[in-house]
Design a protein around this motif. Structure first.
Motif, short mmCIF file in Angstrom:
data_model
loop_
_atom_site.label_atom_id
_atom_site.label_comp_id
_atom_site.label_asym_id
_atom_site.label_seq_id
_atom_site.Cartn_x
_atom_site.Cartn_y
_atom_site.Cartn_z
N UNK A 416 0.81 -1.22 0.00
CA UNK A 416 0.00 0.00 0.00
C UNK A 416 0.85 1.27 0.00
N UNK A 417 2.10 1.18 -0.51
CA UNK A 417 2.99 2.35 -0.53
C UNK A 417 3.43 2.77 0.87
N UNK A 418 3.16 1.90 1.86
CA UNK A 418 3.45 2.27 3.25
C UNK A 418 4.70 1.60 3.79
N UNK A 419 5.06 0.42 3.21
CA UNK A 419 6.05 -0.45 3.86
C UNK A 419 7.38 -0.45 3.12
N UNK A 420 8.50 -0.40 3.88
CA UNK A 420 9.79 -0.56 3.22
C UNK A 420 9.94 -1.98 2.68
N UNK A 421 10.70 -2.10 1.59
CA UNK A 421 11.03 -3.44 1.09
C UNK A 421 12.49 -3.71 1.43
#
Ligand code: WTA
Length: 667
Positions: A416-421
Motif C-alpha cells: 500500500x505504498x506504506x512499507x519498506x522493502x
C-alpha cells in the motif's frame, strides 16, 4: 483470530516510508518507523567497522544464551576461521527453553494447511518444547547420536520443525531435502552424508493434489539399507511400511519420555548440512555451525525484519532451502517470535491465498521471492485488492534480483505504498542475510539490495581483483575475516572443493560469491549500496531455487540418444530463469518431440520436478575452448539475446550460427 486483527493497533495502516524528494526511486524510513525500529541510526555501520570482532562478540551475548563463554572471539587461518572458540550452547535451548519463562503460551508456529476446509494449527512455545523433547528422546532410542546426520524429506508441516529442533537438542545434524527433488536426489544426499535414518511423510497437499513421499522413497530405503525411517502421517494415505525399519511418528511420540537434556554443543560444532548446487559436479553438503550460525540468524532476523513482541512474521520459503532454515525456523524461534508456516501453493485454491493468510493472521512482516510476486501479479490486481493488508509493516524479497516493475507493484499493491522493502541478498553458504538496507535506516531502492550488514566486509572487484569504482560492475566478494559468524564451515568431506570453489578466484583471504554486482554511488554510513545482478557462474536460479547446470546435464547424458548436453538459464517472465538444454545427438539419432519428452522425464526422475527443462535444442556441436571445455557464456548469450562478445576463445565458432538459428537469436 478474526479478520481484522491489527485494526486496534496504533500502527494499523499508517505510512512507514517516504519518498526522497530529490531522487527518483529512492525511499527512506519515516520518523515513525525510525522510532519503532531496533536500529535507526546509520552510525551502527561505522561502529561495527571499527571493531567487527567486538561487534559480533557483543551481539552473540545479546542474542544467545551460552552454557560456557568463549576464550577468543575469532580465529582466522585463511581460508578457515572459527568463531566463539570453546564456547558451549544449544540451538534448541535458545529457540525453546529460554522462552518458557515469559512466552510459554505465545504462538510459536501458526500452521496453515493447504486445504481450506482444514483448521489451522497453533503451536505455542510450550507445545513445541514438549514435542521436541519427546521426539529427541525417540531419536536417541533409535540410536541417533551427536554428530549423526539425519536426512529429512519433509514438507512445511509443524513436525518438520519439531524434528529439526530435536536433532539440535541432541547434537545430530539434519540434512533437509526439498520435496520437489526426486528420490534419487534424496539417495545421493543420504549416501554422501552417510545418513542411516530418514524422516518423511506419507504424503502432503500441494495444489489440491496429494503428493505421496513414503511410497516413492521405499525403493531407495531398501537400496541404501537405511536403518530407520520415521513417517509422519499427514495425508491419510496408507503407505507400505517395513516392520523393522519404518516407524509411524505418532506411535513413537505416544510412548516417550517428556524431557531431554539439551546437549552442550561447541559453537563451532556442525549444526546441520544443507546440500546446494555449485558450478560443477554433484550438489555439495554445506556445513553450518551451531551457535555461531544461530547468532547471525537471530541478529539478522531482529534487525532486518525488526521483530517486536506482537509481530506475526510470515516467510513463504520452504524448509528445504536455506531461507527456510534461517528465517522460517531458527531466526524467528530464537527471538521468541510468532510466525506462519504455510503448507501449500501460493495460488491455491485461488491466487489470493497468501493475501488471505496475511489478512486473517494480521501478518506484520512478509518475506517472499520475486518469482512468487510476479506470478501473483499476473493474476490481476483484484486478488490483492480484495484483502485488507494494513497490518503489514515490512516486506522482504529474496532469492533473485527483483526488477523495478515487480518491486513497485509489491510496494504499491501489497504494501500500500506504506512499507519498506528489504531486498535481502545472501546464499546457502553465508547462512544469513549479508546485503540489505535496514528498515529504520534505509534507503530502499528498487532493484538494489543495499549495503552490507554492519560487521560484514563486502566489496565488488574487477577481474584483476581491484575494487570497482562507483557505478561499475564486477564480482561480489566478502573480504576475510569479516564474514559473519553464520558463514559456512566447509563442504562436507570435501575441503578441496571448499578452497577451490570459494577461495581461489581472488586468493585465500577473499570469499568469491559467484554473483555479479554493481557498486552504486548511493551510500549509507560510509557503505555503498550494491545492486546484485545475478550469477556469473553455471548456477541457475529457477523460481528462486538454486540448481546446478552440471546436475541437470548429468541426468540428460544418461539417455542413449544423447552424446553430450549443456544446460543454461533462459529468461522467463515469472520464474526469472528456466533450464534450457542444448543437446548433441549420437550419430543416427534425430531430434523429436518424443526425445524432448524423454529429456524432461529423466531430469524429473534424476533431479526432481523443480529442475524440469523448458526448452531443448538439438544441435550438431557446442562451442568449445581449445581444451574442449564448453563455453557456456555463448549459450547464455544466445538464449538471452545478448551480445556474444569475443569469439576468439572458441575453437569452433562456426557452430554458433546453427545454434543462433535454433534459438531464434537476434542479438
Ligand atoms: C541469488 C538463497 C539478487 C544469488 C538465500 C545467490 C539474490 C543465490 C538475492 C543464492 C537477492 C539471493 N538479489 N540475487 N536479494 N538473494 N540471490 O543459496 O544469485 O538458494 O548467489 O540462497 O541466490 O541462492 P541460495
Amino acid at each position: 483470530m478474526g479478520k481484522n486483527v491489527g485494526k486496534d493497533s496504533e500502527d494499523y495502516g499508517k505510512k512507514w516510508v517516504k519518498k526522497d524528494e530529490e531522487r527518483e526511486n529512492v525511499y527512506w524510513p519515516t520518523d515513525r518507523l525510525k522510532e519503532k525500529c531496533h536500529i535507526s541510526d546509520k552510525e551502527i555501520y561505522e561502529k561495527a567497522k571499527k571493531d567487527p570482532h567486538n561487534f559480533w562478540s557483543k551481539k552473540a551475548k545479546d542474542m544467545f544464551d551460552w552454557f560456557e563463554d568463549w576464550d577468543e572471539v575469532m580465529e582466522w587461518n585463511p581460508p578457515y576461521f572459527n568463531w566463539f572458540l570453546d564456547s558451549k550452547t544449544n540451538l534448541s535451548y535458545n529457540c525453546l527453553d529460554r522462552h518458557l519463562k515469559d512466552k510459554r503460551n505465545k504462538a510459536a508456529i501458526i500452521w496453515e494447511p493447504e486445504p481450506l476446509e482444514e483448521e489451522k494449527r497453533i503451536l505455542t512455545y510450550q507445545d513445541l518444547y514438549r514435542k521436541v523433547n519427546k521426539f529427541a528422546n525417540k531419536l536417541k532410542e533409535l540410536g541417533v547420536e551427536k554428530d549423526d546426520p539425519v536426512t529429512f524429506w519433509m514438507p512445511m508441516i509443524p513436525e518438520t520443525a519439531i524434528a529439526a529442533l530435536a536433532c539440535q537438542r541432541i547434537g545430530a545434524w539434519h540434512s533437509i531435502v526439498f520435496t520437489a527433488f526426486s528420490p534419487k536426489a534424496v539417495k545421493q544426499r543420504m549416501e554422501d552424508a552417510g545418513s542411516e535414518i530418514l524422516i518423511t511423510v506419507d504424503g502432503f497437499y500441494r495444489r489440491g493434489k496429494t503428493i505421496e513421499l513414503k511410497e516413492q522413497i521405499n525403493e531407495t530405503l531398501d537400496e541404501i539399507e537405511a536403518e530407520n525411517c520415521i513417517v509422519v502421517q499427514r495425508a491419510e494415505t496408507n503407505p507400505s511400511m517395513d516392520q523393522e525399519r519404518d516407524h509411524f511418528y505418532d506411535e513413537l511420540m505416544n510412548k516417550s519420555e517428556e524431557y531431554c537434556e539439551p546437549e552442550p554443543i561447541d559453537a563451532e560444532d556442525t549444526g546441520f548440512l544443507l546440500y546446494t548446487s555449485g558450478t560443477t559436479g554433484k550438489p555439495k553438503g554445506i556445513k553450518h555451525s551451531c551457535g555461531a550460525y544461530g547468532v547471525q540468524a537471530a541478529l539478522t532476523m531482529k534487525w532486518i525484519f525488526d521483530i517486536h513482541e506482537n509481530d506475526v512474521f510470515f516467510s513463504t520459503a520452504d524448509i528445504g532451502w536455506i531461507t527456510g532454515h534461517s528465517y522460517s525456523l531458527y531466526g524467528p524461534l530464537a527471538l521468541g517470535a510468532t510466525q506462519i508456516w504455510y503448507e501449500g501453493s501460493p495460488d491455491y485454491p485461488k491466487p489470493d491465498r497468501l493475501w488471505k493468510i496475511i489478512e486473517e493472521n494480521g501478518v506484520t512482516q512478509f518475506y517472499t521471492a520475486p518469482t512468487a510476486i510476479r506470478a501473483l501479479r499476473k493474476e490481476g490486481d483484484g486478488w490483492v485488492e480484495k484483502h485488507d493488508l494494513k497490518s503489514l509493516r515490512i516486506l522482504g524479497s529474496v532469492g533473485e534480483p527483483i526488477d523495478t516493475s515487480t518491486w513497485k507493484w509489491y510496494f504499491e499493491k501489497v504494501g500500500g505504498g506504506r512499507c519498506p522493502i528489504v531486498d535481502t541478498y545472501w546464499q546457502t553458504e553465508t547462512g544469513g542475510i549479508l546485503l540489505t538496507s535496514l528498515p529504520g535506516v534505509g534507503p530502499f531502492v528498487p532493484g538494489v539490495a543495499g549495503p552490507p550488514l554492519p560487521g560484514i566486509g563486502y566489496d565488488v572487484l574487477d577481474a584483476t581483483g581491484e575494487p570497482v569504482k562507483e557505478e561499475e560492475s564486477g564480482e561480489i566478494v566478502i573480504d576475510g575475516p569479516y564474514f559473519g559468524p553464520g558463514m559456512l564451515r566447509g563442504i562436507y568431506k570435501n575441503p578441496e572443493k571448499y578452497e577451490e570453489e570459494y577461495f581461489s578466484e581472488f586468493g585465500e583471504e577473499v570469499y568469491f560469491s559467484g554473483d555479479g554486482g554493481v557498486k552504486r554511488e548511493l551510500e549509507i554510513g560510509g557503505q555503498n549500496l550494491i545492486e546484485v545482478t545475478g550469477r556469473i557462474d553455471d548456477v541457475l536460479e529457477v523460481a528462486g531455487h538454486r540448481l546446478g547446470s552440471a546436475e541437470i546435464e548429468d541426468a540428460i547424458d544418461n539417455l542413449d540418444e544423447i552424446m553430450e548436453s549443456a544446460v543454461v538459464g533462459k529468461p522467463h517472465d515469472v520464474k526469472g530463469e528456466v533450464p534450457a538444454v542444448f543437446a548433441v545427438l549420437k550419430q543416427g539419432e534425430t531430434g523429436s518431440d518424443e526425445l524432448r519428452d524423454k529429456i524432461v522425464k529423466i531430469v524429473r526422475e534424476e533431479v526432481g520436478p523443480v529442475a524440469t527443462p523448458y526448452a531443448a535444442y538439438f544441435v550438431t556441436d557446442l562451442p568449445k575452448t581449445e581444451s574442449g571445455k564448453i563455453i557456456r557464456r555463448f549459450l547464455k548469450g544466445l538464449v538471452r539475446d545478448e551480445e556474444l562478445g569475443d569469439m576468439t576463445t572458441a575453437s569452433n565458432p562456426s557452430c554458433l550460427s546453427e545454434l543462433a538459428e535454433k534459438v531464434g537469436y537476434n542479438g
